[in-house]
Design a protein around this motif. Structure first.
Motif, mmCIF file in Angstrom:
data_model
loop_
_atom_site.group_PDB
_atom_site.id
_atom_site.type_symbol
_atom_site.label_atom_id
_atom_site.label_comp_id
_atom_site.label_asym_id
_atom_site.label_seq_id
_atom_site.Cartn_x
_atom_site.Cartn_y
_atom_site.Cartn_z
ATOM 1 N N PRO A 191 -44.152 37.033 -13.119
ATOM 2 C CA PRO A 191 -43.534 37.079 -14.451
ATOM 3 C C PRO A 191 -42.996 38.476 -14.746
ATOM 4 O O PRO A 191 -43.624 39.489 -14.406
ATOM 5 N N GLY A 192 -41.802 38.527 -15.355
ATOM 6 C CA GLY A 192 -41.245 39.817 -15.769
ATOM 7 C C GLY A 192 -40.434 40.520 -14.703
ATOM 8 O O GLY A 192 -39.846 41.566 -14.956
ATOM 9 N N LEU A 193 -40.395 39.922 -13.497
ATOM 10 C CA LEU A 193 -39.602 40.529 -12.431
ATOM 11 C C LEU A 193 -38.207 39.920 -12.402
ATOM 12 O O LEU A 193 -38.036 38.724 -12.667
ATOM 13 N N ARG A 194 -37.225 40.721 -12.089
ATOM 14 C CA ARG A 194 -35.818 40.295 -12.046
ATOM 15 C C ARG A 194 -35.341 40.295 -10.602
ATOM 16 O O ARG A 194 -35.498 41.299 -9.899
ATOM 17 N N VAL A 195 -34.768 39.171 -10.173
ATOM 18 C CA VAL A 195 -34.187 39.110 -8.832
ATOM 19 C C VAL A 195 -32.999 40.079 -8.781
ATOM 20 O O VAL A 195 -32.124 40.061 -9.641
ATOM 21 N N ALA A 218 -37.675 44.681 -14.961
ATOM 22 C CA ALA A 218 -36.620 45.101 -15.892
ATOM 23 C C ALA A 218 -37.191 45.918 -17.050
ATOM 24 O O ALA A 218 -36.565 46.862 -17.519
ATOM 25 N N ASN A 219 -38.396 45.577 -17.515
ATOM 26 C CA ASN A 219 -38.910 46.221 -18.729
ATOM 27 C C ASN A 219 -39.807 47.413 -18.452
ATOM 28 O O ASN A 219 -40.396 47.982 -19.380
ATOM 29 N N ALA A 220 -39.949 47.796 -17.195
ATOM 30 C CA ALA A 220 -40.765 48.982 -16.897
ATOM 31 C C ALA A 220 -40.042 50.226 -17.404
ATOM 32 O O ALA A 220 -38.801 50.268 -17.389
ATOM 33 N N PRO A 221 -40.795 51.242 -17.861
ATOM 34 C CA PRO A 221 -40.149 52.440 -18.426
ATOM 35 C C PRO A 221 -39.462 53.328 -17.392
ATOM 36 O O PRO A 221 -38.629 54.161 -17.744
ATOM 37 N N GLY A 264 -23.632 50.067 -5.548
ATOM 38 C CA GLY A 264 -22.217 49.957 -5.877
ATOM 39 C C GLY A 264 -21.474 48.860 -5.140
ATOM 40 O O GLY A 264 -20.246 48.891 -5.038
ATOM 41 N N THR A 265 -22.218 47.863 -4.607
ATOM 42 C CA THR A 265 -21.567 46.742 -3.949
ATOM 43 C C THR A 265 -22.397 45.479 -4.150
ATOM 44 O O THR A 265 -23.599 45.552 -4.482
ATOM 45 N N ARG A 266 -21.774 44.335 -3.935
ATOM 46 C CA ARG A 266 -22.480 43.069 -4.176
ATOM 47 C C ARG A 266 -22.930 42.399 -2.887
ATOM 48 O O ARG A 266 -23.541 41.321 -2.921
ATOM 49 N N PHE A 303 -28.990 45.326 12.110
ATOM 50 C CA PHE A 303 -28.586 44.402 11.036
ATOM 51 C C PHE A 303 -28.851 42.962 11.484
ATOM 52 O O PHE A 303 -28.605 42.590 12.625
ATOM 53 N N ALA A 304 -29.368 42.147 10.558
ATOM 54 C CA ALA A 304 -29.736 40.760 10.888
ATOM 55 C C ALA A 304 -29.057 39.752 9.966
ATOM 56 O O ALA A 304 -28.768 38.636 10.388
ATOM 57 N N HIS A 305 -28.858 40.117 8.724
ATOM 58 C CA HIS A 305 -28.177 39.222 7.781
ATOM 59 C C HIS A 305 -27.696 40.027 6.574
ATOM 60 O O HIS A 305 -28.098 41.179 6.374
ATOM 61 N N GLU A 306 -26.834 39.414 5.785
ATOM 62 C CA GLU A 306 -26.383 40.099 4.578
ATOM 63 C C GLU A 306 -27.338 39.794 3.423
ATOM 64 O O GLU A 306 -28.142 38.871 3.489
ATOM 65 N N VAL A 307 -27.278 40.611 2.411
ATOM 66 C CA VAL A 307 -27.956 40.303 1.148
ATOM 67 C C VAL A 307 -26.878 40.207 0.075
ATOM 68 O O VAL A 307 -25.874 40.929 0.104
ATOM 69 N N LEU A 308 -27.092 39.262 -0.817
ATOM 70 C CA LEU A 308 -26.145 38.982 -1.906
ATOM 71 C C LEU A 308 -26.746 39.571 -3.174
ATOM 72 O O LEU A 308 -27.798 39.109 -3.642
ATOM 73 N N VAL A 309 -26.127 40.604 -3.713
ATOM 74 C CA VAL A 309 -26.678 41.401 -4.813
ATOM 75 C C VAL A 309 -26.335 40.754 -6.160
ATOM 76 O O VAL A 309 -25.182 40.369 -6.407
ATOM 77 N N GLU A 310 -27.348 40.624 -7.009
ATOM 78 C CA GLU A 310 -27.135 40.078 -8.349
ATOM 79 C C GLU A 310 -26.355 41.079 -9.201
ATOM 80 O O GLU A 310 -26.581 42.293 -9.125
ATOM 81 N N ALA A 311 -25.435 40.580 -9.997
ATOM 82 C CA ALA A 311 -24.607 41.439 -10.855
ATOM 83 C C ALA A 311 -25.440 42.013 -11.997
ATOM 84 O O ALA A 311 -26.328 41.356 -12.539
ATOM 85 N N GLY A 312 -25.154 43.299 -12.293
ATOM 86 C CA GLY A 312 -25.710 43.907 -13.499
ATOM 87 C C GLY A 312 -27.118 44.449 -13.382
ATOM 88 O O GLY A 312 -27.701 44.889 -14.389
ATOM 89 N N GLY A 313 -27.684 44.450 -12.156
ATOM 90 C CA GLY A 313 -29.058 44.939 -12.018
ATOM 91 C C GLY A 313 -29.121 46.362 -11.485
ATOM 92 O O GLY A 313 -28.094 47.041 -11.321
ATOM 93 N N THR A 314 -30.336 46.792 -11.213
ATOM 94 C CA THR A 314 -30.577 48.148 -10.691
ATOM 95 C C THR A 314 -29.939 48.330 -9.323
ATOM 96 O O THR A 314 -29.290 49.336 -9.052
#
Ligand SMILES: N[C@@H](CCC(=O)NCCCC(=O)O)C(=O)O
Length: 263
Positions: A196-200, A215-218, A177-179, A160-171
């Motif tokens: 374009p079209g990519l969601r952080v 986000a819009n991929a099937p 199940g954690t932020r 482990f090197a650092h944390e990641v901060l997860v965006e709410a409401g995404g995949t």
């Protein structure tokens, strides 16, 4: 299409793994990291390492895919794909891999084939969809050094090197199940301009994008800068990631595969 007899075992989903191109002595080889292959098996899928593919073979190849996993690699995506010259010529490139993964990625996404991209694969996906990369994140003002510890053991390099901060409401949040959680790091390139079209989906504490999705991929898709395949079975976050990927591949298989009458 007739339903499979209840007794017929479903084939494991086939996950394509684009190989890297490496010289071994005087001879060119196609190779893939074993930890990625082991993680695909952890997901309950069948790994298929794929060598170089001609552009007129791409659609036929994807006809065989229930998923695609884009691995990490010490090689960099060639900066000409995002309009730049090579910044550090001492770093390895893999233009043969670029040549077919970059056109393959949008085709796989458009088909709804589940896509899981890791490190170099994460960078390939951003570039393939029109984004750009920092070629040396550590030299960008305000960004930390994400290259990790290169002259140590793999256990130290992928610790482990650092944390990641997860965006709410995404995949990513839905899957893990954690932020916030700890990740490893082993990369000198990083997302500069997200396509374009990519969601952080997550960021490092210095703001660098660490995960994104289309986000819009099937179909299921998730691209991460860290290495969830490292000792995946003993990392609860990795188990959730690869389980979600495997479930998506099984669902794709069931929607797109004719039953094998001879099985
Ligand atoms: N070369 C790129 C991507 C880095 C990367 O994928 N590192 C992992 C290499 C070995 C492995 O597969 O674990 C960069 O430096 O940004």
């Amino acid at each position: 299409m007739s339903a499979l007899p209840a007794s017929a075992p479903a084939r494991k989903p086939a996950v394509l793994v684009p190989a890297c191109n490496r010289m071994v002595g005087e001879h060119p080889f196609h190779i893939a990291g074993k930890k990625y292959i082991d993680a695909i098996r952890l997901a309950g899928c069948l790994p298929l390492i794929v060598p170089f593919v001609q552009s007129d073979e791409l659609d036929e190849l994807l006809d065989h895919a229930d998923g695609v996993l884009l691995t990490g690699s010490p090689s960099n995506v060639h900066p000409s794909h995002f309009g730049e010259d090579v910044y550090d010529p001492s770093l390895p490139l893999d233009q043969d891999r670029d040549a077919w993964t970059l056109p393959m990625i949008p085709r796989a996404l458009a088909r709804g084939i589940p896509l899981f991209a890791i490190c170099r694969g994460f960078q390939e996906a951003n570039v393939a969809l029109g984004g750009s990369l920092y070629q040396a994140v550590q030299e960008v003002p305000g960004q930390r050094d994400h290259r990790g510890i290169t002259d140590k053991t793999p256990e130290e390099q992928y610790d482990f090197a650092h944390e990641v901060l997860v965006e709410a409401g995404g995949t990513l949040e839905a899957v893990v199940g954690t932020r916030e959680f700890q990740v490893n790091t082993a990369h000198g390139q990083g997302v500069k301009q997200l396509a374009p079209g990519l969601r952080v989906e997550a960021r490092a504490p210095d703001g660098l994008v660490e995960a994104f999705s289309m986000a819009n991929a099937p179909g299921f898709n998730l691209c991460v800068q860290w290495h969830p395949e490292w000792k995946a079975a003993s990392n609860p976050i990795s188990v959730r990631l690869f389980t979600a990927f495997g479930d998506a591949c099984r669902a794709y298989r069931d929607r797109h595969r004719q039953p094998d009458p001879d099985r």
